[in-house]
Design a protein around this motif. Structure first.
Motif, PDB file in Angstrom:
ATOM      1  N   MET A   1       0.833  -1.205   0.000  1.00  0.00           N
ATOM      2  CA  MET A   1       0.000   0.000   0.000  1.00  0.00           C
ATOM      3  C   MET A   1       0.872   1.261   0.000  1.00  0.00           C
ATOM      4  SD  MET A   1      -3.249  -0.677   2.527  1.00  0.00           S
ATOM      5  CE  MET A   1      -2.260  -1.308   3.879  1.00  0.00           C
ATOM      6  N   THR A   2       0.306   2.320  -0.512  1.00  0.00           N
ATOM      7  CA  THR A   2       0.990   3.602  -0.546  1.00  0.00           C
ATOM      8  C   THR A   2       1.073   4.187   0.862  1.00  0.00           C
ATOM      9  OG1 THR A   2       0.086   4.010  -2.746  1.00  0.00           O
ATOM     10  CG2 THR A   2       0.983   5.900  -1.558  1.00  0.00           C
ATOM     11  N   PRO A   3       2.258   4.626   1.297  1.00  0.00           N
ATOM     12  CA  PRO A   3       2.371   5.199   2.640  1.00  0.00           C
ATOM     13  C   PRO A   3       1.786   6.602   2.707  1.00  0.00           C
ATOM     14  CG  PRO A   3       4.470   5.344   1.510  1.00  0.00           C
ATOM     15  CD  PRO A   3       3.561   4.572   0.606  1.00  0.00           C
ATOM     16  N   ALA A   4       1.336   6.985   3.907  1.00  0.00           N
ATOM     17  CA  ALA A   4       0.786   8.324   4.115  1.00  0.00           C
ATOM     18  C   ALA A   4       0.998   8.731   5.559  1.00  0.00           C
ATOM     19  CB  ALA A   4      -0.701   8.365   3.770  1.00  0.00           C
ATOM     20  N   LEU A   5       1.125  10.028   5.769  1.00  0.00           N
ATOM     21  CA  LEU A   5       1.087  10.600   7.107  1.00  0.00           C
ATOM     22  C   LEU A   5      -0.363  10.960   7.431  1.00  0.00           C
ATOM     23  CD1 LEU A   5       3.978  13.233   7.354  1.00  0.00           C
ATOM     24  CD2 LEU A   5       3.875  10.985   8.456  1.00  0.00           C
ATOM     25  N   LEU A   6      -0.622  11.183   8.726  1.00  0.00           N
ATOM     26  CA  LEU A   6      -1.911  11.701   9.154  1.00  0.00           C
ATOM     27  C   LEU A   6      -1.671  12.893  10.056  1.00  0.00           C
ATOM     28  CD1 LEU A   6      -5.005  11.568   9.541  1.00  0.00           C
ATOM     29  CD2 LEU A   6      -4.600   9.954  11.407  1.00  0.00           C
ATOM     30  N   SER A   7      -2.314  14.012   9.738  1.00  0.00           N
ATOM     31  CA  SER A   7      -2.253  15.181  10.602  1.00  0.00           C
ATOM     32  C   SER A   7      -3.067  14.856  11.850  1.00  0.00           C
ATOM     33  CB  SER A   7      -2.837  16.398   9.873  1.00  0.00           C
ATOM     34  OG  SER A   7      -2.843  17.525  10.704  1.00  0.00           O
ATOM     35  N   TRP A   8      -2.403  14.874  13.004  1.00  0.00           N
ATOM     36  CA  TRP A   8      -3.006  14.362  14.241  1.00  0.00           C
ATOM     37  C   TRP A   8      -3.143  15.477  15.265  1.00  0.00           C
ATOM     38  CZ3 TRP A   8      -5.200   9.807  15.549  1.00  0.00           C
ATOM     39  CH2 TRP A   8      -5.390   9.536  16.900  1.00  0.00           C
ATOM     40  N   SER A   9      -4.398  15.765  15.656  1.00  0.00           N
ATOM     41  CA  SER A   9      -4.681  16.803  16.640  1.00  0.00           C
ATOM     42  C   SER A   9      -4.899  16.241  18.033  1.00  0.00           C
ATOM     43  CB  SER A   9      -5.937  17.565  16.228  1.00  0.00           C
ATOM     44  OG  SER A   9      -7.057  16.681  16.254  1.00  0.00           O
TER      45      SER A   9
ATOM     46  N   ALA B   1     -10.850   5.276   9.475  1.00  0.00           N
ATOM     47  CA  ALA B   1     -11.412   5.203   8.125  1.00  0.00           C
ATOM     48  C   ALA B   1     -10.353   4.811   7.097  1.00  0.00           C
ATOM     49  CB  ALA B   1     -12.049   6.543   7.757  1.00  0.00           C
ATOM     50  N   LEU B   2      -9.167   5.363   7.223  1.00  0.00           N
ATOM     51  CA  LEU B   2      -8.088   5.028   6.287  1.00  0.00           C
ATOM     52  C   LEU B   2      -7.686   3.563   6.416  1.00  0.00           C
ATOM     53  CD1 LEU B   2      -5.946   8.261   6.705  1.00  0.00           C
ATOM     54  CD2 LEU B   2      -7.077   7.530   4.600  1.00  0.00           C
TER      55      LEU B   2
ATOM     56  N   VAL C   1      -1.089   4.285   6.825  1.00  0.00           N
ATOM     57  CA  VAL C   1      -0.632   5.396   7.661  1.00  0.00           C
ATOM     58  C   VAL C   1       0.622   4.939   8.402  1.00  0.00           C
ATOM     59  CG1 VAL C   1      -1.178   6.955   9.545  1.00  0.00           C
ATOM     60  CG2 VAL C   1      -2.961   6.308   7.910  1.00  0.00           C
ATOM     61  N   VAL C   2       1.734   5.644   8.157  1.00  0.00           N
ATOM     62  CA  VAL C   2       3.011   5.238   8.749  1.00  0.00           C
ATOM     63  C   VAL C   2       3.424   6.119   9.917  1.00  0.00           C
ATOM     64  CG1 VAL C   2       3.851   4.160   6.627  1.00  0.00           C
ATOM     65  CG2 VAL C   2       4.304   6.604   7.044  1.00  0.00           C
TER      66      VAL C   2
ATOM     67  N   ARG D   1      12.666  10.212   6.661  1.00  0.00           N
ATOM     68  CA  ARG D   1      12.486   8.950   7.400  1.00  0.00           C
ATOM     69  C   ARG D   1      11.851   7.882   6.524  1.00  0.00           C
ATOM     70  NH1 ARG D   1      10.011   8.429  13.512  1.00  0.00           N
ATOM     71  NH2 ARG D   1       9.942   6.145  13.616  1.00  0.00           N
ATOM     72  N   TRP D   2      10.899   8.298   5.695  1.00  0.00           N
ATOM     73  CA  TRP D   2      10.211   7.365   4.793  1.00  0.00           C
ATOM     74  C   TRP D   2      10.380   7.869   3.365  1.00  0.00           C
ATOM     75  CZ3 TRP D   2       7.325   9.134   9.191  1.00  0.00           C
ATOM     76  CH2 TRP D   2       7.158   8.176  10.206  1.00  0.00           C
ATOM     77  N   PRO D   3      11.483   7.549   2.710  1.00  0.00           N
ATOM     78  CA  PRO D   3      11.720   8.043   1.350  1.00  0.00           C
ATOM     79  C   PRO D   3      10.552   7.694   0.418  1.00  0.00           C
ATOM     80  CG  PRO D   3      13.704   7.039   2.233  1.00  0.00           C
ATOM     81  CD  PRO D   3      12.616   6.736   3.212  1.00  0.00           C
ATOM     82  N   GLY D   4      10.162   8.668  -0.383  1.00  0.00           N
ATOM     83  CA  GLY D   4       9.048   8.464  -1.305  1.00  0.00           C
ATOM     84  C   GLY D   4       7.699   8.841  -0.726  1.00  0.00           C
ATOM     85  N   LEU D   5       7.653   9.134   0.564  1.00  0.00           N
ATOM     86  CA  LEU D   5       6.405   9.539   1.196  1.00  0.00           C
ATOM     87  C   LEU D   5       5.929  10.858   0.589  1.00  0.00           C
ATOM     88  CD1 LEU D   5       4.383   8.924   3.530  1.00  0.00           C
ATOM     89  CD2 LEU D   5       5.864  10.301   5.002  1.00  0.00           C
ATOM     90  N   ALA D   6       4.666  10.912   0.157  1.00  0.00           N
ATOM     91  CA  ALA D   6       4.189  12.117  -0.526  1.00  0.00           C
ATOM     92  C   ALA D   6       2.723  12.423  -0.261  1.00  0.00           C
ATOM     93  CB  ALA D   6       4.396  11.974  -2.037  1.00  0.00           C
ATOM     94  N   ARG D   7       2.108  11.704   0.683  1.00  0.00           N
ATOM     95  CA  ARG D   7       0.687  11.918   0.982  1.00  0.00           C
ATOM     96  C   ARG D   7       0.499  12.202   2.464  1.00  0.00           C
ATOM     97  NH1 ARG D   7       1.051   8.697  -3.297  1.00  0.00           N
ATOM     98  NH2 ARG D   7      -0.524   8.835  -4.955  1.00  0.00           N
ATOM     99  N   ILE D   8      -0.422  13.104   2.764  1.00  0.00           N
ATOM    100  CA  ILE D   8      -0.777  13.398   4.140  1.00  0.00           C
ATOM    101  C   ILE D   8      -2.294  13.564   4.229  1.00  0.00           C
ATOM    102  CG2 ILE D   8      -0.261  15.869   3.822  1.00  0.00           C
ATOM    103  CD1 ILE D   8       0.395  15.916   6.873  1.00  0.00           C
ATOM    104  N   ALA D   9      -2.897  12.910   5.206  1.00  0.00           N
ATOM    105  CA  ALA D   9      -4.348  12.937   5.375  1.00  0.00           C
ATOM    106  C   ALA D   9      -4.738  13.915   6.480  1.00  0.00           C
ATOM    107  CB  ALA D   9      -4.864  11.541   5.704  1.00  0.00           C
TER     108      ALA D   9
END
Length: 235
Positions: free
Chosen positions: A1-9, A20-21, A29-30, A92-100
């Motif tokens: 699966m494609t890696p992604a960050l999550l903006s966490w409040s 949901a993700l 989500v990494v 830290r995660w080369p190629g990471l390009a998505r953030i939710a």
């Protein structure tokens, strides 16, 4: 699966976005990216303690990338610190390009995030966007999410709501015109349990304070032992 960050409040919407993700299974989500305020050692806006943030991250099984901003930071300073955090995440995660993001329906906030991410070379994801917030709130509760209101904007909601559990009784008690998920900034939450966590957090309710003559914050602390935080008795 494609890696992604999550903006966490630290609140319910970010937590439910993680759930949901994971349910959708389209991205993995990494890590979590969280903005904290210097001098307070707390999550910006929510006012959640840093140690509670890291307890949430452990329960979610994810590392945290911290973006520290000064008090009363303007947009330029915020965006610079956010960009630095994204750069550290990509290292830290080369190629990471998505953030939710856990945004629900505010089109102007979404457009701002999209423009910022485009400028920085990232793709934003909005897994909850467009949700009916009344239905979403009920879905969260039915799914086992437990949270408390940790910040209330007293120009929109009575300060007595600060510290209350986010539950069915709260949803019934909200005045007309208040969004059930607080999407207009009426309130923010601190999540302690739900399907996104391996184990619930034991939190103890602390003091409530009014800041800037407007925002009623209720503190929540990690409890080594004892029951989760609960509402105080009401007359």
């Amino acid at each position: 699966m494609t890696p992604a960050l999550l903006s966490w409040s630290g609140g319910k919407d970010a937590a439910w976005a993680l759930h949901a993700l994971r349910q959708a299974g389209e991205v993995e989500v990494v890590g979590l990216l969280t903005t904290l305020t210097e001098g307070y050692d707390r999550i910006s806006m929510q006012g959640i303690r840093r140690e509670v943030l890291h307890a949430q991250a452990r329960a979610a099984g994810l590392p945290v990338i911290e973006a520290w901003i000064p008090q009363a930071a303007d947009n330029a300073r915020y965006e610079a610190r956010f960009a630095d955090a994204l750069a550290r995440a990509r290292a830290r995660w080369p190629g990471l390009a998505r953030i939710a993001f856990g945004d629900l329906f505010l089109a102007d906030i979404r457009a701002w995030r999209e423009a910022l991410c485009a400028h920085l070379g990232w793709t934003p994801l909005f897994p909850l966007f467009g949700s009916d917030t009344a239905a979403l709130a009920r879905t969260m509760l039915a799914g086992g999410l437990r949270a408390h209101l940790c910040c209330v904007d007293t120009t929109r909601l009575a300060p007595e709501f600060a510290g209350r559990a986010f539950d069915a009784a709260l949803l019934q008690a909200l005045p007309a015109g208040i969004d059930p998920c607080g999407e207009h900034g009426e309130f923010h939450t601190c999540v302690q349990a739900g399907p996104m966590f391996a184990t619930p957090l034991a939190l103890a309710r602390g003091d409530s304070v009014l800041r800037e003559g407007r925002f009623a914050y209720t503190d929540f602390l990690l409890a080594a032992e004892g029951p989760p935080a609960a509402d105080p008795p009401r007359a």
